[in-house]
Design an enzyme around this catalytic site. Structure first.
Site, PDB file in Angstrom:
ATOM      1  N   LYS A   1      -9.950   9.366   3.026  1.00 49.76           N
ATOM      2  CA  LYS A   1      -8.875   9.216   4.029  1.00 49.76           C
ATOM      3  C   LYS A   1      -7.533   9.656   3.430  1.00 49.76           C
ATOM      4  CE  LYS A   1      -5.815   6.227   6.494  1.00 49.76           C
ATOM      5  NZ  LYS A   1      -5.288   4.935   6.897  1.00 49.76           N
TER       6      LYS A   1
ATOM      7  N   ASP B   1      -7.513   3.413  12.633  1.00 44.66           N
ATOM      8  CA  ASP B   1      -8.559   4.105  11.863  1.00 44.66           C
ATOM      9  C   ASP B   1      -9.957   4.003  12.486  1.00 44.66           C
ATOM     10  OD1 ASP B   1      -6.895   5.176   9.966  1.00 44.66           O
ATOM     11  OD2 ASP B   1      -7.177   3.571   8.512  1.00 44.66           O
TER      12      ASP B   1
ATOM     13  N   ASP C   1       7.862   6.720   9.092  1.00 46.24           N
ATOM     14  CA  ASP C   1       7.432   6.125  10.349  1.00 46.24           C
ATOM     15  C   ASP C   1       6.197   6.895  10.798  1.00 46.24           C
ATOM     16  OD1 ASP C   1       7.830   4.140  12.304  1.00 46.24           O
ATOM     17  OD2 ASP C   1       8.519   5.646  13.719  1.00 46.24           O
TER      18      ASP C   1
ATOM     19  N   PHE D   1      -6.801   0.667   8.306  1.00 40.58           N
ATOM     20  CA  PHE D   1      -6.068  -0.270   9.157  1.00 40.58           C
ATOM     21  C   PHE D   1      -5.697   0.446  10.459  1.00 40.58           C
ATOM     22  CE2 PHE D   1      -1.671   1.336   8.967  1.00 40.58           C
ATOM     23  CZ  PHE D   1      -1.795   2.274   7.958  1.00 40.58           C
TER      24      PHE D   1
ATOM     25  N   GLY E   1       0.838  -1.203   0.000  1.00 36.90           N
ATOM     26  CA  GLY E   1       0.000   0.000   0.000  1.00 36.90           C
ATOM     27  C   GLY E   1       0.870   1.248   0.000  1.00 36.90           C
ATOM     28  N   LYS E   2       1.908   1.230   0.841  1.00 33.95           N
ATOM     29  CA  LYS E   2       2.800   2.392   0.918  1.00 33.95           C
ATOM     30  C   LYS E   2       3.613   2.548  -0.373  1.00 33.95           C
ATOM     31  CE  LYS E   2       3.674   2.658   5.842  1.00 33.95           C
ATOM     32  NZ  LYS E   2       4.718   2.525   6.854  1.00 33.95           N
TER      33      LYS E   2
HETATM   34  P1  IMP Z   1       4.080   2.537  10.329  1.00 30.39           P
HETATM   35  O1  IMP Z   1       5.265   3.124  10.993  1.00 30.39           O
HETATM   36  O2  IMP Z   1       3.568   3.361   9.209  1.00 30.39           O
HETATM   37  O3  IMP Z   1       4.268   1.108   9.955  1.00 30.39           O
HETATM   38  O4  IMP Z   1       2.886   2.585  11.400  1.00 30.39           O
HETATM   39  C1  IMP Z   1       3.010   2.103  12.733  1.00 30.39           C
HETATM   40  C2  IMP Z   1       1.642   1.929  13.350  1.00 30.39           C
HETATM   41  O5  IMP Z   1       0.973   3.188  13.439  1.00 30.39           O
HETATM   42  C3  IMP Z   1       0.712   1.040  12.536  1.00 30.39           C
HETATM   43  O6  IMP Z   1       0.883  -0.312  12.864  1.00 30.39           O
HETATM   44  C4  IMP Z   1      -0.651   1.543  12.967  1.00 30.39           C
HETATM   45  O7  IMP Z   1      -1.005   0.961  14.187  1.00 30.39           O
HETATM   46  C5  IMP Z   1      -0.403   3.034  13.194  1.00 30.39           C
HETATM   47  N1  IMP Z   1      -0.764   3.784  11.953  1.00 30.39           N
HETATM   48  C6  IMP Z   1       0.081   4.342  11.056  1.00 30.39           C
HETATM   49  N2  IMP Z   1      -0.590   4.932  10.041  1.00 30.39           N
HETATM   50  C7  IMP Z   1      -1.904   4.716  10.317  1.00 30.39           C
HETATM   51  C8  IMP Z   1      -3.108   5.065   9.608  1.00 30.39           C
HETATM   52  O8  IMP Z   1      -3.120   5.660   8.518  1.00 30.39           O
HETATM   53  N3  IMP Z   1      -4.249   4.686  10.206  1.00 30.39           N
HETATM   54  C9  IMP Z   1      -4.292   4.013  11.391  1.00 30.39           C
HETATM   55  N4  IMP Z   1      -3.222   3.641  12.051  1.00 30.39           N
HETATM   56  C10 IMP Z   1      -2.020   4.000  11.532  1.00 30.39           C
END
Ligand code: IMP
Length: 206
Positions: free
Chosen positions: A180, A160, A74, A157, A16-17
């Site tokens: 979103k 959200d 992050d 996810f 997705g990213k």
């Molecule tokens: P990451 O560093 O982007 O992998 O995000 C770390 C954690 O932050 C994820 O496992 C989610 O629990 C939370 N998170 C990051 N972005 C989102 C989002 O767009 N919606 C909801 N939770 C998020």
């Protein structure tokens, strides 16, 4: 003269990213590579105290290992009533192998009995680019809102289902992905990042 194309590696295995980043770099003279092109890059331990530290550590490690500019991000949730927790622990808030629902449920439990006015929170995202020599740039994006009283919605996810963004009555998980993605912390960070990236890439070519 045809401008030179810069190769850049994305520090994420999340498809997705990868798709979001591809659209961000559209129109720029950049060839995007991913971890899948460099299977030997060592895993990076995310042990920083801030989103910025983690994003920079990932980008610097990958840039050094691959000899190319690397881009990492992050992100997570900061709840004011909990002094910005879960923050950098967002992914593993309810334990190393916790599910998204378990993490969200833990936040709701910690806010049990807390009034709407005191449930302010925000998603934060930091995107960082690093060169093999360790030079970095970064951009931070946020999406502010309020933690709902219960989980609502099935899109998205992470947290959200429990964040109601300012100006809306639905949670992020009740929104169509297009909505979103237009108001999210990641979109905000990407818009800011795009502006500083061009100069950074040009600087590397000189
Ligand atoms: P990451 O560093 O982007 O992998 O995000 C770390 C954690 O932050 C994820 O496992 C989610 O629990 C939370 N998170 C990051 N972005 C989102 C989002 O767009 N919606 C909801 N939770 C998020």
């Amino acid at each position: 003269m045809v401008p030179e194309t810069t190769e850049m590696i994305l520090g994420t295995r999340n498809h997705g990213k990868i798709a979001e980043f591809r659209s961000l770099f559209k129109g720029m003279q950049i060839k995007l590579l991913s971890f899948y092109d460099f299977p030997d890059v060592p895993p990076v331990v995310e042990d920083g105290k801030t989103f910025e530290e983690n994003a920079a550590k990932k980008a610097k490690t990958i840039a050094k290992a691959t000899g190319r500019i690397a881009v990492s991000d992050d992100s997570g949730l900061e709840v004011d009533f909990l002094n910005a927790v879960p923050g950098v622990y967002s992914a593993r808030f309810a334990g190393e192998r916790a599910t998204d629902r378990e993490n969200a449920r833990k936040v709701l439990k910690m806010l049990d009995g807390v009034a709407w006015e005191e449930r302010s929170a925000r998603f934060v995202c930091v995107i960082c680019a690093a060169t093999p020599k360790g030079k970095t740039i970064s951009a931070e994006g946020t999406c502010a809102g309020t933690i709902s009283f219960e989980m609502r919605g099935s899109h998205g996810f992470g947290y959200d289902p429990i964040l109601v963004p300012d100006g809306y009555q639905m949670t992020m998980a009740e929104m169509e992905p297009e909505l979103k993605n237009s108001i999210s912390h990641r979109a905000d960070a990407m818009n800011k990042f795009r502006k500083v990236l061009k100069g950074f890439v040009q600087g590397q070519k000189k």
